[in-house]
Design a protein around this motif. Sequence first.
Motif, mmCIF file in Angstrom:
data_model
loop_
_atom_site.group_PDB
_atom_site.id
_atom_site.type_symbol
_atom_site.label_atom_id
_atom_site.label_comp_id
_atom_site.label_asym_id
_atom_site.label_seq_id
_atom_site.Cartn_x
_atom_site.Cartn_y
_atom_site.Cartn_z
ATOM 1 N N HIS A 213 -5.230 0.403 1.908
ATOM 2 C CA HIS A 213 -4.854 1.307 0.950
ATOM 3 C C HIS A 213 -4.281 0.669 -0.494
ATOM 4 O O HIS A 213 -4.810 1.309 -1.314
ATOM 5 N N VAL A 214 -3.599 -0.596 -0.263
ATOM 6 C CA VAL A 214 -3.333 -1.063 -1.515
ATOM 7 C C VAL A 214 -4.938 -1.866 -2.054
ATOM 8 O O VAL A 214 -4.877 -1.699 -3.552
ATOM 9 N N ARG A 215 -5.786 -2.230 -1.489
ATOM 10 C CA ARG A 215 -7.006 -2.669 -2.225
ATOM 11 C C ARG A 215 -7.591 -1.651 -2.624
ATOM 12 O O ARG A 215 -8.184 -1.872 -3.920
ATOM 13 N N GLN A 216 -7.829 -0.552 -2.084
ATOM 14 C CA GLN A 216 -8.481 0.539 -2.740
ATOM 15 C C GLN A 216 -7.986 1.207 -4.102
ATOM 16 O O GLN A 216 -8.485 1.386 -5.073
ATOM 17 N N LEU A 217 -6.370 1.131 -4.071
ATOM 18 C CA LEU A 217 -5.667 1.427 -5.082
ATOM 19 C C LEU A 217 -5.833 0.635 -6.465
ATOM 20 O O LEU A 217 -6.255 1.072 -7.622
ATOM 21 N N MET A 218 -5.716 -0.722 -5.919
ATOM 22 C CA MET A 218 -6.067 -1.460 -6.979
ATOM 23 C C MET A 218 -7.507 -1.700 -7.577
ATOM 24 O O MET A 218 -7.761 -1.916 -8.655
ATOM 25 N N GLU A 219 -8.528 -1.474 -6.684
ATOM 26 C CA GLU A 219 -10.041 -1.496 -7.146
ATOM 27 C C GLU A 219 -10.461 -0.678 -8.140
ATOM 28 O O GLU A 219 -11.020 -0.695 -9.119
ATOM 29 N N ALA A 220 -9.538 0.877 -7.949
ATOM 30 C CA ALA A 220 -9.974 1.704 -9.013
ATOM 31 C C ALA A 220 -9.208 1.500 -10.534
ATOM 32 O O ALA A 220 -9.513 2.248 -11.160
ATOM 33 N N ASP A 221 -8.417 0.384 -10.293
ATOM 34 C CA ASP A 221 -7.365 0.154 -11.456
ATOM 35 C C ASP A 221 -7.857 -1.093 -12.269
ATOM 36 O O ASP A 221 -7.258 -1.293 -13.363
ATOM 37 N N VAL A 222 -8.670 -1.731 -11.720
ATOM 38 C CA VAL A 222 -9.003 -2.988 -12.310
ATOM 39 C C VAL A 222 -10.543 -3.217 -12.789
ATOM 40 O O VAL A 222 -11.496 -2.311 -12.288
ATOM 41 N N SER A 223 -10.908 -3.863 -13.701
ATOM 42 C CA SER A 223 -12.370 -4.219 -14.306
ATOM 43 C C SER A 223 -13.113 -4.939 -12.948
ATOM 44 O O SER A 223 -12.570 -5.197 -12.224
ATOM 45 N N LEU A 228 -11.673 -8.343 -5.436
ATOM 46 C CA LEU A 228 -10.632 -8.161 -4.346
ATOM 47 C C LEU A 228 -11.398 -8.325 -2.971
ATOM 48 O O LEU A 228 -11.980 -7.632 -2.576
ATOM 49 N N LYS A 229 -11.142 -9.473 -2.545
ATOM 50 C CA LYS A 229 -11.606 -9.988 -1.178
ATOM 51 C C LYS A 229 -10.770 -9.722 -0.097
ATOM 52 O O LYS A 229 -9.189 -9.475 -0.168
ATOM 53 N N LYS A 230 -11.055 -9.426 1.077
ATOM 54 C CA LYS A 230 -10.224 -9.527 2.176
ATOM 55 C C LYS A 230 -10.701 -10.390 3.353
ATOM 56 O O LYS A 230 -11.918 -10.680 3.625
ATOM 57 N N ASP A 231 -9.689 -11.005 4.306
ATOM 58 C CA ASP A 231 -10.128 -11.661 5.297
ATOM 59 C C ASP A 231 -8.831 -11.459 6.443
ATOM 60 O O ASP A 231 -7.834 -12.160 6.320
ATOM 61 N N TYR A 232 -9.441 -10.472 7.320
ATOM 62 C CA TYR A 232 -8.395 -9.912 8.070
ATOM 63 C C TYR A 232 -8.494 -10.581 9.721
ATOM 64 O O TYR A 232 -9.810 -10.871 10.042
ATOM 65 N N ASP A 233 -7.402 -10.626 10.226
ATOM 66 C CA ASP A 233 -7.499 -10.937 11.557
ATOM 67 C C ASP A 233 -7.284 -9.864 12.648
ATOM 68 O O ASP A 233 -6.152 -9.280 12.666
ATOM 69 N N PRO A 234 -8.413 -9.261 13.170
ATOM 70 C CA PRO A 234 -8.346 -8.043 13.670
ATOM 71 C C PRO A 234 -7.374 -7.910 15.164
ATOM 72 O O PRO A 234 -6.995 -7.086 15.741
ATOM 73 N N LEU A 251 1.832 -3.774 -2.996
ATOM 74 C CA LEU A 251 1.450 -3.303 -4.121
ATOM 75 C C LEU A 251 2.234 -4.481 -5.499
ATOM 76 O O LEU A 251 1.293 -4.716 -6.303
ATOM 77 N N ASN A 252 3.465 -4.655 -5.307
ATOM 78 C CA ASN A 252 4.196 -5.357 -6.206
ATOM 79 C C ASN A 252 3.423 -6.674 -6.566
ATOM 80 O O ASN A 252 3.260 -7.424 -7.582
ATOM 81 N N ILE A 253 3.254 -7.456 -5.222
ATOM 82 C CA ILE A 253 2.831 -8.741 -5.186
ATOM 83 C C ILE A 253 1.005 -8.863 -5.608
ATOM 84 O O ILE A 253 0.826 -9.624 -6.300
ATOM 85 N N VAL A 254 0.225 -7.927 -5.366
ATOM 86 C CA VAL A 254 -0.947 -7.696 -5.718
ATOM 87 C C VAL A 254 -1.062 -7.517 -7.379
ATOM 88 O O VAL A 254 -1.704 -8.159 -7.951
ATOM 89 N N ARG A 255 -0.319 -6.598 -7.802
ATOM 90 C CA ARG A 255 0.011 -6.452 -9.183
ATOM 91 C C ARG A 255 0.195 -7.772 -9.890
ATOM 92 O O ARG A 255 -0.623 -8.005 -11.032
ATOM 93 N N THR A 268 -7.647 -12.516 -3.027
ATOM 94 C CA THR A 268 -7.915 -12.515 -1.615
ATOM 95 C C THR A 268 -6.723 -11.845 -0.774
ATOM 96 O O THR A 268 -5.677 -12.450 -0.774
ATOM 97 N N LEU A 269 -6.726 -10.869 0.185
ATOM 98 C CA LEU A 269 -5.904 -10.418 0.956
ATOM 99 C C LEU A 269 -6.386 -10.868 2.355
ATOM 100 O O LEU A 269 -7.326 -10.563 2.886
ATOM 101 N N ARG A 270 -5.494 -11.932 3.102
ATOM 102 C CA ARG A 270 -5.749 -12.469 4.349
ATOM 103 C C ARG A 270 -4.540 -12.374 5.269
ATOM 104 O O ARG A 270 -3.420 -12.277 5.057
ATOM 105 N N THR A 271 -4.766 -12.003 6.554
ATOM 106 C CA THR A 271 -3.690 -11.797 7.612
ATOM 107 C C THR A 271 -4.269 -12.962 8.743
ATOM 108 O O THR A 271 -5.463 -13.445 8.953
ATOM 109 N N ARG A 272 -3.146 -13.429 9.126
ATOM 110 C CA ARG A 272 -3.057 -14.297 10.348
ATOM 111 C C ARG A 272 -1.692 -14.103 11.207
ATOM 112 O O ARG A 272 -0.841 -13.373 10.838
ATOM 113 N N ALA A 273 -1.981 -14.307 12.531
ATOM 114 C CA ALA A 273 -0.995 -14.371 13.631
ATOM 115 C C ALA A 273 -0.348 -15.395 13.505
ATOM 116 O O ALA A 273 -0.841 -16.471 13.758
ATOM 117 N N LEU A 274 1.038 -15.590 13.471
ATOM 118 C CA LEU A 274 1.656 -16.771 13.724
ATOM 119 C C LEU A 274 2.730 -16.834 15.123
ATOM 120 O O LEU A 274 3.228 -15.918 15.236
#
Length: 363
Positions: A213-223, A228-234, A251-255, A268-274
């Motif tokens: 949701h955040v990535r799509q919001l920002m993609e519509a707002d930047v050149s 904006l890349k993603k690297d998710y741990d499913p 959103l605040n951090i991405v901005r 890059t937006l990345r998720t990992r499990a710790l």
Amino acid sequence: MKQQLNSKNLIFQQIVEGLSGGVLMFNKALKLDYINPAGEMLFEISANRMQGLPLEEVFPNNDGLVTAMRDAFETGRPFTEREVVLYLQVMRTTAADCSVTPLFDLPSGKALLVELNPTERVMRISREENQFSQVNAIRALIRGLAHEVKNPLGGLRGAAQLLERELPDESLKEYTNIIIGESDRLRNLVDRMLGPNSVPQRVPLNIHEVLEHVRQLMEADVSDSIVLKKDYDPSIPDISADRDLLIQAILNIVRNAIQAVGESGVITLRTRALRQFTIGHIRHKLVCRVDIIDNGPGIPEDKIESIFYPMVSHRPEGTGLGLSIAQTMIQQHDGIIMCESQPGHTVFSVMLPVDADNQKTDQ
């Protein structure tokens, strides 16, 4: 007897997997046979991907340590080395105390046991505690000041409205409108400094749905020059969180990252499990880590300790509120935001306990 032995093996496995230090077992060919969850967290890579790796690939750029391990394996002499530098997969290093013990008379033959106790963990917990206490002290000060500021602002605004009604000349109302407008602006500023004051309405939430949701919001707002890349741990399970607050925090951090890279860059937006990760005084069995990574110029070293304080910004045009509010929102979820930065590589890491009510244990 066999059932009793299996029961003991299960207990030993649970003990090893519950340790906060990394445990690695290498077989007679000095290839990795086993790594516990704390070891996965330390190396930031899954056991499946590490399985079967030779000693040299598990400890790259560390010829001295690898040679000492091979000597210990051949001679049967254990050793301990302090503050060993480990080279991780994501352009980072970490330090750990390393204990190496050769094992003999196993069903599979010889083996090598390696224990890694991160020294940075203690320092990180200390920094977090210091950050918690300082931010909470500043917020308490701001709450006190806000009360003292908002009361006279209300009186000032009310007096301006009464004066406006008595003015004989309509053109003079321009000045009372300025007083009213500035009073409202200051009140809004104080409210923003205070941050969210509502209790999070937690529901089961897929962290990747929030990030998308955040990535799509920002993609519509930047050149197009900002990628904006993603690297998710499913494999990360749902977390318990307030969707709106979490979206606003991310959103605040991405901005902030977008402003840091300027006209072009990669975020890059990345998720990992710790596993077995400590936040404050609480060790959690499972924590979701969300990394927001940018290749901007980095944060000055003398500013990085204060970036989460209200009204502190290293950019001339910055308000100093975005990161402070984000930290407040994440702390309301029993989490924390941490930051590491060097030129060309800045990482904001959002740590969120998974099912915090059921899985946390006191340190």
